[in-house]
Design a protein around this motif. Sequence first.
Motif, short mmCIF file in Angstrom:
data_model
loop_
_atom_site.label_atom_id
_atom_site.label_comp_id
_atom_site.label_asym_id
_atom_site.label_seq_id
_atom_site.Cartn_x
_atom_site.Cartn_y
_atom_site.Cartn_z
N ILE A 146 93.96 64.09 84.13
CA ILE A 146 93.19 65.14 83.46
C ILE A 146 93.98 66.44 83.44
N MET A 169 85.18 70.04 82.96
CA MET A 169 86.30 69.92 82.03
C MET A 169 86.53 71.23 81.27
N THR A 220 94.90 68.28 79.83
CA THR A 220 94.51 69.66 79.52
C THR A 220 95.73 70.56 79.43
N THR A 278 88.87 57.37 84.08
CA THR A 278 89.10 58.76 83.65
C THR A 278 88.08 59.17 82.60
N MET A 301 85.31 62.20 82.87
CA MET A 301 85.27 63.32 81.93
C MET A 301 83.91 63.43 81.26
#
Length: 356
Positions: A124, A231, A128, A220, A224
Motif C-alpha cells: 500500500i 487510505m 500510494t 491487500t 483497502m
Amino acid sequence: MNNKKKVLFNAAIFILVFALTLWGVFHGEDLGEMRDAIYECRLVWLLPAVVCVFIFIWGESMIIWDMMCSYGIKLKKGICFLFSSVGFFFSCVTPSASGGQPMQIYFMKKEKIPIPISTVVLMIVTITYKMVLVIIGLGIVLFARGFMEQYLGGILPVFYLGLGLNIFCVTFMILLVFHPFLAKQILVKGLWILEKLHLLKHREGRLTKLEASMDMYHETADYMRGHSWLMIRVLAITFVQRIALFAVTCFVYRAFGLSGTGWMTVLTLQSVISVSVDMLPLPGGMGISETLFLAIFPPVFGDLILPGMVLSRGLGYYTELLVSAVFTLVSVVVFERRVKRRQEAEKMNGRRCAAR
C-alpha cells in the motif's frame, strides 16, 4: 552466497553510476567558483531543507505505524522510523529502488510482524507513493501546458516516458490488487510467452508460487476496502512527504538570495524530475536527475545553476542517503538487541514453567 553477490553487484553499480555522475557533471567546470558560491549561501535557509528530509522519512514511518495499529500491532513510532530509514537507504542504493521493501520485511520479521501483514502494508505504501507522482504528473500535463512549453521543451520525451512508466506501474498494481483473477491470467500468459521465447527457463514450481502470491494481493484489496478513511489519510501523508522533499530546492533557491520565481514553480520543476526518473533503473536516479536539473532550472538559478544543483541534489538525495544509512546501522544494533532480549525472556519463562 547469492545474497552477498547481489550486495556486491549493487554496490559496484552504485559506485560506477556515482563516479560517472561526478565526471559528467563537473568535467570542465570551474570548481573553485562553484565552491565560493556555495560558501556564500545563507545557512538559515539550508537548515529547513534538512528538516524537510527528516519529514520525508518520518512521513513513511507514520504511515507504517498507522497501518500496523489497524492490525492491532502496537509499535513505538521510533521503531517505525527505523523501518522507514532501512527502506529509504536500500532504495537509494539499488536500481529501481528494488532493495528497500525486502529489507524492511526482513527487519519487520525480527519484530515478530507476520510477513503477510508487512507485505500488505508495504504494498500500500508503494501504491500510494507512486500514485502521488502520477497525480502530480497528470496535473502538470492537463493544467500546465504553458508551464511545460516554457520550462520542459528539451526534456518532454523523458518526462512523458517517466509518467507513462509510473502510470503503467500503478495501473498494474491496482489490477493485481482489485482484479487478481484477471491479473493472474495476464501473468500466466506472460510467463508462457517468455518460456516459449526461451527468455525464461521452465520451472515446475514457478506457477505454484505465482498462484500463492495472488492471495497476498487479495488480502491487500480486502484491507483497502475495509479501511477507506485510513487510505485517504495515507494518501494525504504521502503528498506531504513528496512536497517536503520537493521543497528542499525552494530553500536552496532562497539560500542563494535569489528571487523572482515563485515557490510553486520551483516545486513543480522539482516534481517533474521525480516523475521522470522514479521508474528508471538507476540507484536514486543518479546521473539523470542531475542532468534534468541542469536542463530545466537555468531560468530559475541563472549563473548559479551548478552550485544550485549540487546543493539541491546534495540535500535532497545525499542527505537522505546519509541519514537513512546512519539509522540503518542503528537498526541493526537495536533489532539485534531486541531479538536477544526476547530470546532471553523466552528462556527464562521456559525455566519457570519447567520449575513448576
